[in-house]
Design a protein around this motif. Structure first.
Motif, PDB file in Angstrom:
ATOM      1  N   SER A  45       5.434 -37.159  -0.811  1.00 16.45           N
ATOM      2  CA  SER A  45       6.066 -37.418   0.483  1.00 16.45           C
ATOM      3  C   SER A  45       6.361 -38.914   0.590  1.00 16.45           C
ATOM      4  O   SER A  45       5.769 -39.719  -0.128  1.00 16.45           O
ATOM      5  N   PRO A  46       7.260 -39.298   1.520  1.00 22.41           N
ATOM      6  CA  PRO A  46       7.548 -40.724   1.713  1.00 22.41           C
ATOM      7  C   PRO A  46       6.258 -41.513   2.002  1.00 22.41           C
ATOM      8  O   PRO A  46       6.092 -42.632   1.523  1.00 22.41           O
ATOM      9  N   GLU A  47       5.343 -40.910   2.770  1.00 27.17           N
ATOM     10  CA  GLU A  47       4.097 -41.599   3.123  1.00 27.17           C
ATOM     11  C   GLU A  47       3.235 -41.834   1.886  1.00 27.17           C
ATOM     12  O   GLU A  47       2.623 -42.887   1.718  1.00 27.17           O
ATOM     13  N   GLU A  48       3.185 -40.816   1.008  1.00 24.44           N
ATOM     14  CA  GLU A  48       2.367 -40.955  -0.209  1.00 24.44           C
ATOM     15  C   GLU A  48       2.932 -42.019  -1.147  1.00 24.44           C
ATOM     16  O   GLU A  48       2.205 -42.579  -1.968  1.00 24.44           O
ATOM     17  N   LEU A  49       4.239 -42.272  -1.038  1.00 24.95           N
ATOM     18  CA  LEU A  49       4.875 -43.227  -1.949  1.00 24.95           C
ATOM     19  C   LEU A  49       4.596 -44.677  -1.567  1.00 24.95           C
ATOM     20  O   LEU A  49       4.790 -45.588  -2.365  1.00 24.95           O
ATOM     21  N   GLU A  50       4.116 -44.879  -0.314  1.00 24.91           N
ATOM     22  CA  GLU A  50       3.934 -46.253   0.161  1.00 24.91           C
ATOM     23  C   GLU A  50       2.937 -47.040  -0.675  1.00 24.91           C
ATOM     24  O   GLU A  50       3.073 -48.238  -0.840  1.00 24.91           O
ATOM     25  N   SER A  51       1.944 -46.352  -1.213  1.00 29.26           N
ATOM     26  CA  SER A  51       0.860 -47.091  -1.875  1.00 29.26           C
ATOM     27  C   SER A  51       0.851 -46.924  -3.397  1.00 29.26           C
ATOM     28  O   SER A  51      -0.129 -47.286  -4.039  1.00 29.26           O
ATOM     29  N   VAL A  52       1.919 -46.399  -3.984  1.00 25.67           N
ATOM     30  CA  VAL A  52       1.881 -46.206  -5.443  1.00 25.67           C
ATOM     31  C   VAL A  52       1.927 -47.560  -6.161  1.00 25.67           C
ATOM     32  O   VAL A  52       2.497 -48.522  -5.662  1.00 25.67           O
ATOM     33  N   THR A  53       1.310 -47.601  -7.342  1.00 23.27           N
ATOM     34  CA  THR A  53       1.192 -48.867  -8.069  1.00 23.27           C
ATOM     35  C   THR A  53       2.264 -48.980  -9.156  1.00 23.27           C
ATOM     36  O   THR A  53       2.910 -47.998  -9.523  1.00 23.27           O
ATOM     37  N   VAL A  54       2.388 -50.212  -9.665  1.00 25.23           N
ATOM     38  CA  VAL A  54       3.328 -50.481 -10.765  1.00 25.23           C
ATOM     39  C   VAL A  54       2.957 -49.625 -11.977  1.00 25.23           C
ATOM     40  O   VAL A  54       3.827 -49.021 -12.617  1.00 25.23           O
ATOM     41  N   GLU A  55       1.677 -49.558 -12.261  1.00 23.80           N
ATOM     42  CA  GLU A  55       1.207 -48.801 -13.422  1.00 23.80           C
ATOM     43  C   GLU A  55       1.594 -47.322 -13.315  1.00 23.80           C
ATOM     44  O   GLU A  55       2.061 -46.724 -14.280  1.00 23.80           O
ATOM     45  N   GLN A  56       1.413 -46.759 -12.130  1.00 21.10           N
ATOM     46  CA  GLN A  56       1.782 -45.351 -11.908  1.00 21.10           C
ATOM     47  C   GLN A  56       3.288 -45.162 -12.056  1.00 21.10           C
ATOM     48  O   GLN A  56       3.744 -44.177 -12.635  1.00 21.10           O
ATOM     49  N   ALA A  57       4.051 -46.132 -11.557  1.00 25.47           N
ATOM     50  CA  ALA A  57       5.514 -46.015 -11.614  1.00 25.47           C
ATOM     51  C   ALA A  57       6.014 -46.140 -13.050  1.00 25.47           C
ATOM     52  O   ALA A  57       7.064 -45.605 -13.402  1.00 25.47           O
ATOM     53  N   LEU A  58       5.276 -46.860 -13.883  1.00 26.20           N
ATOM     54  CA  LEU A  58       5.708 -47.070 -15.273  1.00 26.20           C
ATOM     55  C   LEU A  58       5.360 -45.892 -16.193  1.00 26.20           C
ATOM     56  O   LEU A  58       5.779 -45.854 -17.339  1.00 26.20           O
ATOM     57  N   ALA A  59       4.583 -44.928 -15.668  1.00 17.25           N
ATOM     58  CA  ALA A  59       4.181 -43.791 -16.503  1.00 17.25           C
ATOM     59  C   ALA A  59       5.171 -42.650 -16.338  1.00 17.25           C
ATOM     60  O   ALA A  59       4.964 -41.718 -15.577  1.00 17.25           O
ATOM     61  N   HIS A  60       6.286 -42.736 -17.067  1.00 10.70           N
ATOM     62  CA  HIS A  60       7.319 -41.705 -16.944  1.00 10.70           C
ATOM     63  C   HIS A  60       6.910 -40.446 -17.704  1.00 10.70           C
ATOM     64  O   HIS A  60       6.425 -40.534 -18.829  1.00 10.70           O
ATOM     65  N   PRO A  61       7.108 -39.263 -17.084  1.00  3.96           N
ATOM     66  CA  PRO A  61       6.605 -38.033 -17.706  1.00  3.96           C
ATOM     67  C   PRO A  61       7.333 -37.592 -18.983  1.00  3.96           C
ATOM     68  O   PRO A  61       6.705 -37.008 -19.854  1.00  3.96           O
ATOM     69  N   THR A  62       8.641 -37.853 -19.120  1.00  4.88           N
ATOM     70  CA  THR A  62       9.347 -37.276 -20.284  1.00  4.88           C
ATOM     71  C   THR A  62      10.055 -38.282 -21.171  1.00  4.88           C
ATOM     72  O   THR A  62      10.207 -38.049 -22.358  1.00  4.88           O
ATOM     73  N   TRP A  63      10.513 -39.417 -20.639  1.00  3.84           N
ATOM     74  CA  TRP A  63      11.282 -40.369 -21.441  1.00  3.84           C
ATOM     75  C   TRP A  63      10.486 -41.656 -21.613  1.00  3.84           C
ATOM     76  O   TRP A  63       9.918 -42.167 -20.652  1.00  3.84           O
ATOM     77  N   GLU A  64      10.496 -42.213 -22.813  1.00  7.55           N
ATOM     78  CA  GLU A  64       9.904 -43.537 -23.035  1.00  7.55           C
ATOM     79  C   GLU A  64      11.005 -44.568 -22.996  1.00  7.55           C
ATOM     80  O   GLU A  64      11.899 -44.562 -23.821  1.00  7.55           O
ATOM     81  N   MET A  65      10.945 -45.495 -22.035  1.00  6.00           N
ATOM     82  CA  MET A  65      12.056 -46.418 -21.835  1.00  6.00           C
ATOM     83  C   MET A  65      11.513 -47.789 -21.449  1.00  6.00           C
ATOM     84  O   MET A  65      10.320 -47.973 -21.286  1.00  6.00           O
ATOM     85  N   GLY A  66      12.429 -48.751 -21.282  1.00  7.38           N
ATOM     86  CA  GLY A  66      12.038 -50.082 -20.835  1.00  7.38           C
ATOM     87  C   GLY A  66      11.580 -50.070 -19.381  1.00  7.38           C
ATOM     88  O   GLY A  66      11.740 -49.081 -18.671  1.00  7.38           O
ATOM     89  N   GLY A  67      11.007 -51.223 -18.919  1.00  6.21           N
ATOM     90  CA  GLY A  67      10.421 -51.318 -17.578  1.00  6.21           C
ATOM     91  C   GLY A  67      11.419 -51.099 -16.463  1.00  6.21           C
ATOM     92  O   GLY A  67      11.168 -50.326 -15.530  1.00  6.21           O
TER      93      GLY A  67
END
Ligand code: MG
Length: 383
Positions: free
Chosen positions: A179-201
């Motif tokens: 949800s939008p509320e749950e997204l408020e506190s996500v971290t850089v590390e969590q955002a960098l962990a892409h589930p299917t593609w390995e790509m640049g930052g």
């Protein structure tokens, strides 16, 4: 032998491209460019017998020239452009990150050199001018982006008018279903962990916000000349279907494969031929099921912002892109929250008037103005 210049050779696409070129008897790399990673560029130059490299960062270029005396080192953004215009070649692979890729795209197309385009920002920022330039010089743009490579392959054999709609698939990124509320506190590390593609930052964060898909909608609009209202996005977490076209007789064609960028890279480098790529064929029973859902534009407003900017046209996509680059940098540096990214972009799009684009200098002005305003917006959103 097709002579290839690889721009952005040290990034994810660049290193995979060198892998593809290294396996091919048809391709030869003649020059390399990167932003800052001079040691790796020198290593690549030695491995591929290249005698010309460029580094966009002047200090990195100076260090490369010191470390490597077997060839020529060009420096700065101008150096990257000179590398393109002054090296005999048949194809330029542009895998630079961000709007920095626009200049080299223009340089290659202006010389009539075919372009394998992984830098989607070139089309997002400079779409109309870039496609007009390619048309004027007869240079071809072959997309490397997986969805657009898929679309090019699907559309390729169809008659004009047969294709009714384009569908780009999106993995949904690591935060799909939040949800939008749950997204408020996500971290850089969590955002960098892409589930299917390995790509640049940068592109990984863009995938997490769905801005990547928004940029891809604009990219598809320019590449295939299809109006925005006929380009759809569907979330497909397995990333097996890369794109789909709906035809006028009710048939739909899809392009499938395991997510491996060497496939679209190889297609772009060998086009119109195909070459062997060491990836397994799809095992459908092992996959079991493929799922699809509509994107959540409330949780991921970047997709809506990109569509709006695309429709507005003129300098709006350039502003969108510049504001996004500044906001993503601020997020990666811990200066902005994840949900602050679309806030910064929306502020810039609302404040800066949409100007018509007649020349590339109009774009650099809009880019500079958007970056300055985005910098201020980052501070304002933080406060
Ligand atoms: Mg893509």
């Amino acid at each position: 032998m097709r002579r290839v210049i690889v721009l952005g050779s040290t990034g994810s696409i660049g290193t995979q491209a060198l892998d593809v070129i290294g396996r091919s008897d048809e391709l030869e790399v003649v020059a390399l460019a990167a932003a800052t990673s001079f040691e790796q560029v020198v290593e690549q130059a030695r491995a591929h017998g290249v005698t010309r490299v460029a580094l966009a960062d002047e200090a990195a270029a100076a260090l490369a020239a010191e470390a490597w005396t077997e060839g020529e080192v060009l420096a700065g953004a101008e150096g990257v452009m000179s590398l393109v215009t002054e090296t005999e070649c048949d194809l330029v692979l542009n895998a630079l990150v961000g709007s920095a890729g626009l200049g080299p795209t223009v340089a290659a197309l202006g010389e009539g050199i075919d372009l394998a385009l992984a830098n989607k920002e070139s089309l997002v920022v400079g779409g109309e001018l870039v496609t007009a330039l390619a048309e004027a010089t007869g240079a071809r743009i072959v997309p490397v982006d997986s969805e657009h490579s898929a679309l090019a392959q699907l559309i390729g054999s169809e008659r004009p008018g047969a294709v009714e709609r384009l569908v780009l698939t999106a993995s949904g990124g690591p935060f799909r279903g939040r949800s939008p509320e749950e997204l408020e506190s996500v971290t850089v590390e969590q955002a960098l962990a892409h589930p299917t593609w390995e790509m640049g930052g940068k592109i990984t964060i863009d995938s997490a916000t769905l801005m990547n898909k928004g940029l891809e909608v604009i990219e598809a609009h320019h590449l295939f000349g299809v109006p925005y209202e006929r380009i759809d996005v569907v979330v497909h977490p397995q990333s097996i279907v890369h794109a789909l076209v709906h035809l006028n007789d009710g048939a739909s064609l899809a392009h499938l494969g395991y997510p491996d960028m060497r496939v679209p890279i190889s297609y772009a480098l060998h086009h119109p031929e195909r070459a062997d790529v060491p990836v397994p064929a799809l095992d459908l029973p092992a996959l079991g099921q493929l799922t699809f859902e509509a994107p959540d534009e409330r949780a991921f407003p970047c997709l809506r912002l990109a569509r709006e900017a695309g429709r507005a046209g003129g300098t709006a996509p350039c502003v969108l892109n510049a504001a996004n680059e500044v906001a993503v940098r601020a997020f990666l540096d811990g200066r902005l929250s994840f949900t602050g990214i679309p806030e910064v972009i929306e502020r810039c799009l609302e404040s800066l008037p949409v100007e018509p684009v007649g020349h590339f200098s109009d774009l650099s002005r809009a880019d500079a103005a958007a970056r300055e305003l985005a910098g201020e917006a980052v501070e304002a959103v933080r406060a």
